[in-house]
Design an enzyme around this catalytic site. Structure first.
Site, short mmCIF file in Angstrom:
data_model
loop_
_atom_site.label_atom_id
_atom_site.label_comp_id
_atom_site.label_asym_id
_atom_site.label_seq_id
_atom_site.Cartn_x
_atom_site.Cartn_y
_atom_site.Cartn_z
N LYS A 1 -6.70 40.38 -31.65
CA LYS A 1 -7.67 41.93 -32.37
C LYS A 1 -6.42 42.24 -31.72
O LYS A 1 -5.39 43.12 -32.90
CB LYS A 1 -8.28 42.83 -31.65
N LYS B 1 -15.44 32.86 -43.21
CA LYS B 1 -16.73 33.63 -42.73
C LYS B 1 -16.50 34.95 -44.02
O LYS B 1 -15.69 35.45 -44.51
CB LYS B 1 -16.59 34.57 -42.10
N LYS C 1 -14.39 41.43 -44.78
CA LYS C 1 -13.93 42.41 -45.92
C LYS C 1 -12.16 41.98 -45.22
O LYS C 1 -11.40 42.24 -45.81
CB LYS C 1 -14.25 44.08 -45.03
#
Ligand code: TRP
Length: 336
Positions: A112, A199, A202
């Site tokens: 992240k 995958k 969003k």
């Protein structure tokens, strides 16, 4: 009757719920409610660790609450994290029982923070992103959870949680915290229809996920245009086709699934038939969820009040723990 084991899990409020979320986590949460004492949190404090907008955060929190109830989570089992501020308090205490080096090894932090480096806000990486697994440990331990249903990507965070619990127990000389176990239920790997090598998520963009609450026509269109012939082949089957079969099975369309597998094996499978069956399966769920959601929307105020009340009820348990922890840790307690 024997006391039911405590299950706890949490989810971050992001915009839409897609079928990857539903089949990968929520459906399992719904089923666990039959056998366990379940608590599920919408964790808005966690959502502040990445760049975000205040107004959007609150909207997303309620949106997710409504979606969770519409897909089968009992409102009594739900809480909103910021309505239980004891999580943040316990998190501070746990910061002091967490090894700095251990936090630095968290792969989710590395991923992240790399994401933040490339975009937005001049590459700002908050200390919150770094200490976020400590807040997660507080989420879990504050309710003395026995089991935590999570994906494999959370395994490291669960280990850290156990580590914190052990260090705390050791330091105060008492087996106070239960060591929680992850619950890795077998769930289907749901891939993007537009690119079955990645995958369903969003963050990859609109065409990569199918919203559980979308208009029927949109779902049918997305499934019809699913990519079938690219992607790593798994046992002779392309990743795109394998993904469609998994979706069919996940939608509980077992008869259609088995007969189409036979067609595949005999070389008679028409992709349009497979896609049609998958679309029907997803739309059947979609109809059920949308009608539940419409009913909730008609009673917005009551639903919100219900979840505020369940959060307050769940908070009592958190307060009990924090009181004991402060005692044990040498802090003082406010008398109510
Ligand atoms: N970290 C989890 C995720 O990114 C969300 C989460 C926060 C969580 N607190 C939790 C999961 C406690 C399980 C238990 O998906």
């Amino acid at each position: 009757m024997e006391q039911r084991k405590q299950v706890l899990s949490c989810i971050q409020p992001t915009g839409h719920m897609h079928f990857g979320n539903y089949f990968g986590a929520i459906k399992n949460w719904v089923q666990l409610q039959n056998d366990y004492d379940c608590i599920y949190g919408v964790v808005d404090y966690h959502a502040m660790t990445m760049p975000y907008q205040a107004k959007k955060l609150r909207e997303n929190t309620w949106e997710l609450i409504f979606n969770l109830i519409a897909t089968g989570i009992q409102p009594d089992n739900l809480f909103i994290q910021s309505l239980v501020p004891e999580h943040a308090e316990l998190s501070w205490i746990f910061n002091c029982f967490t090894s700095y080096g251990h936090l630095g090894r968290m792969t989710q932090f590395k991923d992240k923070s790399a994401q933040n480096k490339d975009k937005g806000d001049g590459g700002f990486i908050s200390a919150g992103l770094y200490t976020y697994p400590v807040l997660q440990a507080a989420d879990i331990l504050i309710y003395r959870a026995d089991y935590v249903p999570v994906g494999k990507d959370q395994e490291q965070h669960l280990e850290l949680t156990r580590d914190i619990a052990q260090r705390f127990n050791h330091q105060i000389g008492k087996e106070y915290f239960v060591l929680p176990e992850p619950l890795f239920t077998e769930v289907p790997k749901v891939m993007s229809l537009a690119d079955p090598t990645r995958k369903m998520s969003k963050s990859a963009g609109e065409k990569h996920y199918v919203n559980v609450f979308a208009e029927e026509a949109r779902i049918r269109k997305q499934v019809r245009s699913a990519v079938t012939d690219t992607g790593e082949a798994t046992e002779g089957m392309s990743e795109g086709i394998a993904n469609l079969f998994r979706l069919l099975k996940a939608s509980e369309c077992h008869e259609a699934h088995d007969s189409l597998v036979q067609d595949y094996q005999s070389g008679a499978l028409k992709y349009v038939d497979l896609k049609e069956a998958v679309a029907n399966g997803l739309v059947a769920l979609n109809e059920q969820f949308r009608s539940a959601r419409a009913e909730l929307n008609a009673n917005k105020k009551e639903v919100k009040n219900q979840v505020k009340a369940s959060s307050a009820e769940i908070r009592k348990r958190a307060q009990e723990t924090i009181k004991q922890v402060k005692d044990l840790a040498g802090l003082l307690n406010v008398r109510f």
